[in-house]
Design a protein around this motif. Structure first.
Motif, short mmCIF file in Angstrom:
data_model
loop_
_atom_site.label_atom_id
_atom_site.label_comp_id
_atom_site.label_asym_id
_atom_site.label_seq_id
_atom_site.Cartn_x
_atom_site.Cartn_y
_atom_site.Cartn_z
N LYS A 1 0.92 -1.26 0.09
CA LYS A 1 0.07 -0.21 0.11
C LYS A 1 1.20 1.25 -0.56
CE LYS A 1 -3.94 2.26 2.80
NZ LYS A 1 -4.55 2.30 4.23
N TRP B 1 2.18 1.63 -3.84
CA TRP B 1 1.45 2.54 -4.14
C TRP B 1 1.46 3.99 -3.82
CZ3 TRP B 1 -0.53 -0.08 -8.32
CH2 TRP B 1 -1.28 -0.11 -9.46
N TRP C 1 2.49 -1.39 -12.78
CA TRP C 1 2.56 0.42 -13.90
C TRP C 1 3.49 -0.41 -14.50
CZ3 TRP C 1 -0.66 3.08 -12.24
CH2 TRP C 1 -0.76 3.74 -11.04
N VAL D 1 4.77 -3.75 -7.23
CA VAL D 1 3.86 -2.85 -7.68
C VAL D 1 4.59 -1.94 -8.76
CG1 VAL D 1 4.00 0.07 -7.00
CG2 VAL D 1 3.32 -2.19 -5.86
N TYR E 1 1.50 5.74 -7.47
CA TYR E 1 0.59 6.43 -8.02
C TYR E 1 0.14 7.18 -8.93
CZ TYR E 1 -2.09 9.50 -5.48
OH TYR E 1 -3.11 10.32 -4.70
#
Length: 276
Positions: A7, A10, A113, A109, A14
């Motif tokens: 988390k 991310w 992406w 992660v 992001y």
């Protein structure tokens, strides 16, 4: 704790990820504009300034998409280096988690992406392909009529193409889809391994990481060529069999290298960590 790591990773990435996906959408719009110029229906053989502008826009589409592709990959590598091997990495390495968990969160992660960007790129290609067909054939077919003619015959076309090459096209498409999903993970693990190996040098670590990554690409290419040289097109039942064999060889070589690079990253972060 692993979930919190993912988390956190991310949240740190992001914004850039969404920015790049938005850039792909904008670049695709530029490509679509290039196919709206009259040159695709030009019968006189002359080009107006609008047609020239359309060609320049199409060239810009290719250049910008390539730049975005490179930018995403560079960002993933720089983010890993900055959060693992600079001052930002001190906090990460003091967390009560294993090195495997840290690496897994960053690999997952970063790879996701890249996968999202890859999907967006293929969608962009598809939109441009449809735009090109529509621009070229709009006087003969409407886009909906063209789809009605193509889609019912798509299965027969693929089977005929596969028979000509000696391939099972359904199985080949499944392998292509799996390869598209796995490739970002293989790239990220290999890149992180090269960056980690660069940390073993006392000076010019970034430059050494780049040289190591280039060396890995060369070794992968040489190993793939070596294994492919053992088999000829005839011995593998035609061109399709040879292409299939080449795909297997490249995939296995890349996967083995990625596994090795993962353990390199784990070893460096666990045993040879030096952020000076």
């Amino acid at each position: 704790m692993l979930g919190k790591l993912i988390k956190h990773e991310w949240k740190n990435t992001y914004k850039f990820g969404l920015l790049m996906l938005g850039a792909v959408a904008l670049i695709t719009f530029l490509g679509w504009l290039a196919f709206q110029t009259p040159m695709w229906n030009l019968e006189s053989g002359r080009m107006s300034w609008i047609d020239l502008l359309g060609l320049m826009t199409l060239l810009m589409y290719v250049m910008l998409l390539f730049a975005a592709h490179c930018g995403v990959r560079i960002y993933v590598g720089v983010h890993f280096y900055r959060t693992m091997y600079t001052d930002e990495g001190y906090l990460v390495h003091t967390l009560p988690v294993t090195k495997h968990q840290i690496l897994f969160s960053k690999i997952l992660v970063g790879s996701l992406w890249l996968l999202f960007f890859c999907i967006a790129t293929y969608l962009s290609y598809f939109i441009l392909g449809v735009s090109m067909i529509s621009a070229i054939m709009k006087d003969e077919y409407s886009l909906s009529a063209l789809w009605r003619e193509i889609l019912p015959n798509m299965g027969d076309f693929l089977r005929g193409f596969g028979d000509a090459l000696g391939l099972d096209m359904a199985w080949w498409l499944v392998k292509a889809l799996v390869s598209m999903v796995v490739s970002p993970f293989v790239f990220v693990v290999t890149l992180f391994g090269a960056i980690s190996l660069g940390q073993l040098f006392s000076r010019y670590r970034v430059m050494m990481a780049i040289l190591i990554y280039i060396g890995i690409l060369l070794v992968n290419g040489l190993l793939g060529s070596l294994f492919r040289s053992f088999m000829s097109v005839d011995s593998l039942y035609g061109l399709g069999g040879y292409l299939d064999y080449s795909t297997y060889v490249s995939s296995i070589v890349n996967l083995l290298m990625a596994v090795a690079m993962y353990f390199v990253s784990w070893y460096v972060t666990g045993r040879r960590l030096n952020m000076q």
